[in-house]
Design a protein around this motif. Sequence first.
Motif, PDB file in Angstrom:
ATOM      1  N   ALA A 192      13.272  21.413 -57.016  1.00 41.80           N
ATOM      2  CA  ALA A 192      13.041  22.867 -57.029  1.00 41.80           C
ATOM      3  C   ALA A 192      14.326  23.613 -56.682  1.00 41.80           C
ATOM      4  O   ALA A 192      14.646  24.649 -57.282  1.00 41.80           O
ATOM      5  N   GLU A 209       7.323  22.032 -52.873  1.00 41.38           N
ATOM      6  CA  GLU A 209       8.583  22.564 -53.394  1.00 41.38           C
ATOM      7  C   GLU A 209       9.347  23.384 -52.360  1.00 41.38           C
ATOM      8  O   GLU A 209      10.508  23.722 -52.570  1.00 41.38           O
ATOM      9  N   TYR A 258       8.499  18.002 -62.121  1.00 43.93           N
ATOM     10  CA  TYR A 258       8.905  19.170 -61.332  1.00 43.93           C
ATOM     11  C   TYR A 258      10.079  19.972 -61.889  1.00 43.93           C
ATOM     12  O   TYR A 258      10.361  21.054 -61.389  1.00 43.93           O
TER      13      TYR A 258
END
Lengths: 253, 604
Positions: free
Chosen positions: B397, B383, B423
């Motif tokens: 991210a 990330e 994510y």
Amino acid sequence: MFIEESLSSILQKSNPYPCLALLESGLISYKESEHKTIPQELLKDFACIYGKELADDAIKCLVNLEAIEENEIGLLINDEASNIISSWLNQLKRNLLLTLNNNEESIEEFVVKLISYLKENTSCTVSYKSVENLDFIINSDGKNYSIQAALSPVWLPAVAEDASVQNTFIALIGPFAAQNWHHMIKYYAHPQFRNYTSYYDPWHCQKMNISRGSLLTYFDWFYRDVYGLKFFIPDTFSLALQNMGLLRYNDER
Amino acid sequence: MIYTADKIGKYKGADVIAEYMLKEKIPYMLGYAGHGAIGLLDSFYDKQDQVKIVWPRIETAAGFMADAYFRITGVPLPVYVSTGPGPALSACAVANAYYDSSAFLLITGQVTTDQFDSGALQEPYRHYPADYPSVIRTYVKHSFQATTVNQISQFLPKAFKLMQTGRPGPVHLEVPYDIYQTEGETVIPDPEGWTDAISWRTGAEPASINAILKKLIEAKRPLILAGNGVHVSGAREELLKFAEYMNIPVYTSLMGKGAVPDSHPLHLGVCGCWGHYPAVEAARNADVILALGCRFSDLHTASWQPGFAYNIPATKLIQIDIDPGEIARNYPVDIGVVGDIKTVLNQLIEKAETDGIKGDYKTWFDELAGYKKEWNDFVAPFEVSDETPIDPRRLIADIRKAAPKDAIMFSDVGNNQPWIEQYWRSDVPGTHFTAGGFAAMGFGVCGVLGAKLARPETTCINVCGDGGFMMMPHAVATAVQYNLPAVWVIMNNYAIGAIRDLQRFYFGGRQIGTNFETYEGTKYYDGELWNPDFAAMARSMGGDGVRVEKPADIAPAVEAAIKSNRPTVIDAIINRDTAVPLTSTWQMPPIPPALPTFGQIKIR
């Protein structure tokens, strides 16, 4: 002449497992094979697993002890000695010690606990094929499972075909990982073997099993609930299954 | 005549529809005109201050927007189309809504009643006269074909009742051109009498409630699985209350993602082929699972292969669903309850509180904490990766960091979907949307506009692939036209990456028909990777567009797009060879399943 006390000399060897494996295989073959002899394929596996030198030594030792004998067809257990050998091996098996999460117990205690766990947590019925041999027959959801303690992984293919015909699943519990059990993976190419057998080695927290689901899941849960441990699948087993096309090779890693 | 309570009057068929939409307080009608729709549109001409007509550049887009609008508001919008190609193009959007228990009213035109079976322009006639209902029947809860004005009056309240009660789904109404224009004596029914008064939120029998609680209390490793049914039932608050009271961890299906805040300590993530390891590992280790509105699809369950995602049995399954067809479809149940999730959860809460029933699963939580740590340790470095091309995890991210907490995220279909699944984190429940069932590419690209119609003040983002975007690039023009400042982030990998990955991993890397490239040689894969300049495309349609190639530029681009309050396309060039980590598996028989690429299967 076979003398019962001479069996204890096997345990004095630095690696007694080849002899024990041969005796166990001999007993199985005595019951299962047509001429009571140990199948040649089993002997080949035996040699591969323990190495030719140790395998030859074991055969020589057991022939000298007259625990096994050789006839024109092959090696077989001494007819007169078979009951004694069977009792001796069973006693040995039952007393094998396991250390699980710092608690030491015998394999007999382990298997008995497993059986009670299954009885408690599933609607299975349990019958005993041989209490002495730690050989339990369990019926769960219409399917039979034979749960056995064993000393060696080598003889399982000799009984797998019959098991498939009888629709009985065999789960072997024993110290297999230290005995080059990966050699047996080749048999997973046979549906009778892969669909009806599995190996569990609680000493090493490992298992080889692709007949998944149902009662076998409770083996894992037992191991975790009672001991806080998990069975892992060895990477070599997964890779072999990929090579056989039973799992997809995945280069995403 | 059944409408005795309403005033009888003379109305054209199209007027009946327009007047009824006012009574339903429908704010928008979406669609695309054709000769089979202008009769309907004409009746809305003087009502545009109450029902705004929004027409994107293709019928499918109208359906996708209406679908998205329903997912957010629970209000089914009418979608008007002409005959022939219009209805055919809308079928994809109808199916997309149907599979995900979303709804809109598809209104199709048809040749005039006296032309039935004549083969007049665009009539589906070669098996049965005016036969579009046969085409769409698989994808709708019901298909009505009105051949009189009075039938329109009868069918509309039934259609709205079906869309809004039980398991939602789209409904089809077909009206021949002449019926739009014909006057008939009828009434405009009141929704209050025909739909609003219906109590459909059925609960469970008390014995089932007791049995469920007993099973959960006796469990050592219980889980609650939240499927899309939790969103559809509006049961997110009840879910959290019950989980917190009972102290039971919660995980979701892809469609259930966002049912609880991602940061909630009881939350484990999504279970599925590309799910979160803590959720998948927990699912295969649970002894009791309480499944709420989840249909146990192949991608969720590792194609039902024991040991990869589930061990049912031995895991005991309690399944609650409003649709009996989904209970015990793929797994046997210990307890099955046909009921509304919200109602049943309230029953469970009430009973648990009254009896003082609470769970204590400390050992289980200790185990789960280990799974969470393993996963978080794996994820964290990606990330913040500075690699170029951009790592998809870094992209997501950074979008997350730049977007407001309550931003609505529409993923599309393709690799962008599992990337977002794994994510995208949201602490505001009910802000993640995707097409999980029919999984039509382009849904997110257009759906984000439906979201913007529903929540004009909220930041609405679509993350899509270059493949999905190019199916519906005109969404940008629609956004400009109707002042719907959505943000599209294209995960540009010059491919339909999900399918290319299947070729890479299932078919020995033989890529054909999946890379966007120039075709110069004699066979596929000879050319150079090629895509249009998406940012320039956006600008040409009156929006903003920017190409992002460096990780450091992601967050500023997203922040600028949101701040500008203008439709903006961010074309992000990602690493095309990074595959989504497989935490479970998916099988396309006879090709054998793959083992997960993250996390060893410990229980099989």
